[in-house]
Scaffold this motif. Structure first.
Motif, PDB file in Angstrom:
ATOM      1  N   THR A  58     -44.251 -13.976  -7.764  1.00  0.00           N
ATOM      2  CA  THR A  58     -43.930 -13.171  -6.479  1.00  0.00           C
ATOM      3  C   THR A  58     -42.967 -12.070  -6.740  1.00  0.00           C
ATOM      4  OG1 THR A  58     -44.626 -15.263  -5.314  1.00  0.00           O
ATOM      5  CG2 THR A  58     -43.436 -13.390  -4.121  1.00  0.00           C
ATOM      6  N   ALA A  59     -42.997 -11.021  -6.230  1.00  0.00           N
ATOM      7  CA  ALA A  59     -42.240  -9.965  -6.247  1.00  0.00           C
ATOM      8  C   ALA A  59     -40.999  -9.904  -5.602  1.00  0.00           C
ATOM      9  CB  ALA A  59     -43.191  -8.772  -5.660  1.00  0.00           C
ATOM     10  N   GLY A  60     -39.894  -9.712  -6.020  1.00  0.00           N
ATOM     11  CA  GLY A  60     -38.456 -10.045  -5.488  1.00  0.00           C
ATOM     12  C   GLY A  60     -38.032  -9.011  -4.439  1.00  0.00           C
ATOM     13  N   PHE A  61     -38.784  -7.778  -4.281  1.00  0.00           N
ATOM     14  CA  PHE A  61     -38.354  -6.489  -3.491  1.00  0.00           C
ATOM     15  C   PHE A  61     -39.631  -5.548  -3.344  1.00  0.00           C
ATOM     16  CE2 PHE A  61     -36.864  -5.317  -7.624  1.00  0.00           C
ATOM     17  CZ  PHE A  61     -37.343  -4.029  -7.677  1.00  0.00           C
ATOM     18  N   ALA A  62     -39.801  -4.779  -2.233  1.00  0.00           N
ATOM     19  CA  ALA A  62     -40.540  -3.638  -2.482  1.00  0.00           C
ATOM     20  C   ALA A  62     -40.106  -2.671  -3.080  1.00  0.00           C
ATOM     21  CB  ALA A  62     -40.952  -3.146  -0.994  1.00  0.00           C
ATOM     22  N   ALA A  63     -40.835  -1.968  -3.937  1.00  0.00           N
ATOM     23  CA  ALA A  63     -40.232  -0.740  -4.703  1.00  0.00           C
ATOM     24  C   ALA A  63     -40.544   0.496  -4.199  1.00  0.00           C
ATOM     25  CB  ALA A  63     -41.025  -1.048  -6.123  1.00  0.00           C
ATOM     26  N   SER A  64     -39.969   1.228  -4.994  1.00  0.00           N
ATOM     27  CA  SER A  64     -40.434   3.010  -4.685  1.00  0.00           C
ATOM     28  C   SER A  64     -40.786   3.694  -5.837  1.00  0.00           C
ATOM     29  CB  SER A  64     -39.084   3.734  -4.041  1.00  0.00           C
ATOM     30  OG  SER A  64     -38.895   3.318  -2.719  1.00  0.00           O
ATOM     31  N   CYS A  65     -41.281   4.608  -5.896  1.00  0.00           N
ATOM     32  CA  CYS A  65     -41.782   5.541  -6.900  1.00  0.00           C
ATOM     33  C   CYS A  65     -40.752   6.067  -7.717  1.00  0.00           C
ATOM     34  CB  CYS A  65     -42.890   6.662  -6.532  1.00  0.00           C
ATOM     35  SG  CYS A  65     -43.254   7.848  -7.853  1.00  0.00           S
ATOM     36  N   ILE A  78     -45.782  -1.141 -15.318  1.00  0.00           N
ATOM     37  CA  ILE A  78     -46.754  -0.723 -14.454  1.00  0.00           C
ATOM     38  C   ILE A  78     -47.184  -2.000 -13.680  1.00  0.00           C
ATOM     39  CG2 ILE A  78     -49.239   0.009 -14.299  1.00  0.00           C
ATOM     40  CD1 ILE A  78     -48.623   1.770 -16.542  1.00  0.00           C
ATOM     41  N   PRO A  79     -47.466  -3.098 -14.178  1.00  0.00           N
ATOM     42  CA  PRO A  79     -47.831  -4.316 -13.394  1.00  0.00           C
ATOM     43  C   PRO A  79     -46.589  -4.737 -12.457  1.00  0.00           C
ATOM     44  CG  PRO A  79     -47.827  -4.920 -15.762  1.00  0.00           C
ATOM     45  CD  PRO A  79     -47.637  -3.558 -15.685  1.00  0.00           C
ATOM     46  N   TYR A  80     -45.151  -4.623 -12.992  1.00  0.00           N
ATOM     47  CA  TYR A  80     -44.051  -4.945 -12.532  1.00  0.00           C
ATOM     48  C   TYR A  80     -44.149  -3.921 -11.048  1.00  0.00           C
ATOM     49  CZ  TYR A  80     -38.916  -4.846 -11.369  1.00  0.00           C
ATOM     50  OH  TYR A  80     -37.741  -4.710 -10.871  1.00  0.00           O
ATOM     51  N   LEU A  81     -44.377  -2.762 -11.123  1.00  0.00           N
ATOM     52  CA  LEU A  81     -44.277  -1.976  -9.834  1.00  0.00           C
ATOM     53  C   LEU A  81     -45.312  -2.211  -8.873  1.00  0.00           C
ATOM     54  CD1 LEU A  81     -43.040   1.343 -11.563  1.00  0.00           C
ATOM     55  CD2 LEU A  81     -41.910   0.026  -9.991  1.00  0.00           C
ATOM     56  N   ALA A  82     -46.450  -2.247  -9.547  1.00  0.00           N
ATOM     57  CA  ALA A  82     -47.861  -2.719  -8.835  1.00  0.00           C
ATOM     58  C   ALA A  82     -47.573  -3.930  -8.003  1.00  0.00           C
ATOM     59  CB  ALA A  82     -49.141  -2.821  -9.760  1.00  0.00           C
ATOM     60  N   GLU A  83     -46.924  -4.831  -8.358  1.00  0.00           N
ATOM     61  CA  GLU A  83     -46.539  -6.296  -7.691  1.00  0.00           C
ATOM     62  C   GLU A  83     -45.558  -5.868  -6.612  1.00  0.00           C
ATOM     63  OE1 GLU A  83     -44.956  -8.887 -10.677  1.00  0.00           O
ATOM     64  OE2 GLU A  83     -46.946  -9.407 -11.606  1.00  0.00           O
ATOM     65  N   ARG A  84     -45.194  -4.948  -6.690  1.00  0.00           N
ATOM     66  CA  ARG A  84     -43.980  -4.591  -5.656  1.00  0.00           C
ATOM     67  C   ARG A  84     -44.435  -3.223  -4.732  1.00  0.00           C
ATOM     68  NH1 ARG A  84     -41.943  -7.229  -9.944  1.00  0.00           N
ATOM     69  NH2 ARG A  84     -39.916  -8.474  -9.435  1.00  0.00           N
ATOM     70  N   GLY A  85     -45.686  -3.276  -4.871  1.00  0.00           N
ATOM     71  CA  GLY A  85     -46.365  -2.056  -3.949  1.00  0.00           C
ATOM     72  C   GLY A  85     -46.540  -0.733  -4.315  1.00  0.00           C
ATOM     73  N   VAL A  86     -46.212  -0.284  -5.808  1.00  0.00           N
ATOM     74  CA  VAL A  86     -46.315   1.039  -6.200  1.00  0.00           C
ATOM     75  C   VAL A  86     -47.220   0.954  -7.205  1.00  0.00           C
ATOM     76  CG1 VAL A  86     -45.173   2.861  -7.394  1.00  0.00           C
ATOM     77  CG2 VAL A  86     -43.721   1.592  -5.421  1.00  0.00           C
ATOM     78  N   ASP A  87     -48.229   1.808  -7.052  1.00  0.00           N
ATOM     79  CA  ASP A  87     -49.453   2.029  -8.178  1.00  0.00           C
ATOM     80  C   ASP A  87     -49.010   3.306  -9.111  1.00  0.00           C
ATOM     81  OD1 ASP A  87     -50.821  -0.347  -7.684  1.00  0.00           O
ATOM     82  OD2 ASP A  87     -51.795   0.895  -6.182  1.00  0.00           O
ATOM     83  N   MET A  88     -48.895   3.123 -10.212  1.00  0.00           N
ATOM     84  CA  MET A  88     -48.625   4.368 -11.116  1.00  0.00           C
ATOM     85  C   MET A  88     -49.956   5.218 -11.661  1.00  0.00           C
ATOM     86  SD  MET A  88     -45.226   4.466 -11.326  1.00  0.00           S
ATOM     87  CE  MET A  88     -45.024   5.812 -12.678  1.00  0.00           C
ATOM     88  N   THR A 129     -46.282   8.915  -6.234  1.00  0.00           N
ATOM     89  CA  THR A 129     -45.474  10.162  -5.554  1.00  0.00           C
ATOM     90  C   THR A 129     -44.303   9.717  -4.838  1.00  0.00           C
ATOM     91  OG1 THR A 129     -47.524  10.967  -4.916  1.00  0.00           O
ATOM     92  CG2 THR A 129     -45.923  12.109  -3.720  1.00  0.00           C
ATOM     93  N   PRO A 130     -43.106  10.293  -5.249  1.00  0.00           N
ATOM     94  CA  PRO A 130     -41.877   9.905  -4.572  1.00  0.00           C
ATOM     95  C   PRO A 130     -41.858  10.125  -3.054  1.00  0.00           C
ATOM     96  CG  PRO A 130     -41.419  10.812  -6.754  1.00  0.00           C
ATOM     97  CD  PRO A 130     -42.889  11.227  -6.455  1.00  0.00           C
ATOM     98  N   GLY A 131     -40.970   9.444  -2.436  1.00  0.00           N
ATOM     99  CA  GLY A 131     -41.388   9.698  -0.932  1.00  0.00           C
ATOM    100  C   GLY A 131     -41.989   8.764  -0.094  1.00  0.00           C
ATOM    101  N   GLN A 132     -42.629   7.738  -0.991  1.00  0.00           N
ATOM    102  CA  GLN A 132     -43.479   6.908  -0.468  1.00  0.00           C
ATOM    103  C   GLN A 132     -42.568   5.753   0.344  1.00  0.00           C
ATOM    104  OE1 GLN A 132     -47.030   6.706  -0.091  1.00  0.00           O
ATOM    105  NE2 GLN A 132     -47.148   8.804  -1.212  1.00  0.00           N
ATOM    106  N   GLY A 133     -41.498   5.589  -0.331  1.00  0.00           N
ATOM    107  CA  GLY A 133     -40.524   4.453   0.196  1.00  0.00           C
ATOM    108  C   GLY A 133     -41.139   3.156  -0.303  1.00  0.00           C
ATOM    109  N   PRO A 134     -40.132   2.182   0.029  1.00  0.00           N
ATOM    110  CA  PRO A 134     -40.719   0.726  -0.153  1.00  0.00           C
ATOM    111  C   PRO A 134     -42.332   0.518   0.608  1.00  0.00           C
ATOM    112  CG  PRO A 134     -38.566   0.893   0.271  1.00  0.00           C
ATOM    113  CD  PRO A 134     -38.946   2.102   1.012  1.00  0.00           C
ATOM    114  N   GLY A 135     -43.012  -0.423   0.097  1.00  0.00           N
ATOM    115  CA  GLY A 135     -44.095  -0.749   0.619  1.00  0.00           C
ATOM    116  C   GLY A 135     -45.406   0.023  -0.043  1.00  0.00           C
ATOM    117  N   PRO A 136     -46.560   0.079   0.490  1.00  0.00           N
ATOM    118  CA  PRO A 136     -47.826   0.079  -0.304  1.00  0.00           C
ATOM    119  C   PRO A 136     -47.575   1.729  -1.038  1.00  0.00           C
ATOM    120  CG  PRO A 136     -48.160  -0.488   2.096  1.00  0.00           C
ATOM    121  CD  PRO A 136     -46.745  -0.130   1.834  1.00  0.00           C
ATOM    122  N   GLY A 137     -48.066   1.691  -2.250  1.00  0.00           N
ATOM    123  CA  GLY A 137     -48.132   2.939  -2.896  1.00  0.00           C
ATOM    124  C   GLY A 137     -48.991   4.003  -2.398  1.00  0.00           C
ATOM    125  N   PRO A 138     -49.067   5.076  -2.947  1.00  0.00           N
ATOM    126  CA  PRO A 138     -49.874   6.057  -2.615  1.00  0.00           C
ATOM    127  C   PRO A 138     -51.365   6.057  -2.497  1.00  0.00           C
ATOM    128  CG  PRO A 138     -49.152   6.760  -4.821  1.00  0.00           C
ATOM    129  CD  PRO A 138     -48.357   5.399  -4.649  1.00  0.00           C
TER     130      PRO A 138
END
Length: 245
Positions: A1-8, A119-129, A132-141
């Motif tokens: 389970t991801a430990g935090f919501a990531a950013s781009c 890539i999967p590390y960020l995807a598990e935390r809501g960012v798909d590569m 786009t920066p500025g999305q903030g924590p939570g769902p990716g672009p």
């Protein structure tokens, strides 16, 4: 389970993926492109080494570490607390580097020296590569809409930024590609396939290019076996031209 919501981490395209021989991903971007912390944490390294140039490490609350290298400038110091999405540096090409990019490395268990694919590390935390920066924590672009080029001559960029071009002729399809990004070109390579075909070329969501060729009842395709990798042979696609609306 991801430990935090990531950013781009940075805008750009992935020029090299994670593998046994490459312990992170490279995000190619222009000099001076902002680099952002992927999550909240504490800066535990901020300095310079000859092979890595300017580099930073951030320890996150779940025990993972994000590492950033080859920067033009660092904007944080050891001991600083950072938040997800905060600018921490600028893209550069310092150290052993062939051009401006961010080398992003993730330590899943820093104490045991365990690295993991970002890539999967960020995807598990809501960012798909790519992202786009500025999305903030939570769902990716939102998903990228990939352009499709069609005609007798088509071209597109591979995931590493090199252009590839295909041209239809009476004896089949011919292929040429840039040998390096913004560099010279290979000789034309004869691929066979349908003669005098209409071509369509577009990237898949995972970065692999796919080429389709249609001539009457003959409908075939080829595809990259991996992002920026070699190509498959021709394969039948669907039921042929008569089945295409």
């Amino acid at each position: 389970t991801a430990g935090f919501a990531a950013s781009c981490p940075a805008a750009g395209w992935i020029s090299q993926y994670y593998s046994q021989a490459h312990n992170g991903i490279d995000i190619a971007a222009d000099y001076g492109t902002p680099i952002h912390a992927v999550g909240d944490g504490e800066v535990i390294v901020s300095g310079y080494v000859s092979d890595y140039g300017q580099w930073i490490r951030i320890l996150h609350g779940d025990g993972t570490i994000s590492e950033y290298g080859h920067m033009q400038r660092r904007d944080v110091a050891v001991g600083d607390r950072v938040t997800a999405g905060q600018q921490i540096a600028l893209v550069g090409s310092e150290g052993q580097s062939d051009g401006p990019h961010l080398h992003l490395r993730i330590w899943a268990d820093a104490g045991a020296g365990v690295r993991t694919d970002p890539i999967p590390y960020l995807a598990e935390r809501g960012v798909d590569m790519p992202c786009t920066p500025g999305q903030g924590p939570g769902p990716g672009p939102a998903p990228v809409v990939h352009p499709v080029e069609s005609g007798r001559v088509v071209s597109a960029r591979s995931a590493d930024g090199r252009l590839e071009v295909f041209a239809a002729a009476a004896d089949g399809v011919h292929h040429a590609w840039q040998t390096v990004v913004n560099g010279g070109w290979s000789p034309w390579e004869a691929l066979g396939g349908p003669g005098n075909a209409e071509l369509a070329l577009a990237p898949n969501a995972d970065g692999r290019l796919e080429l389709l060729a249609l001539n009457g009842d003959t409908f075939q395709h080829r595809y990259q076996t991996g992002p920026s990798a070699g190509w498959s042979g021709w394969e039948p696609f669907g039921g042929g031209g008569k089945d295409i609306a």
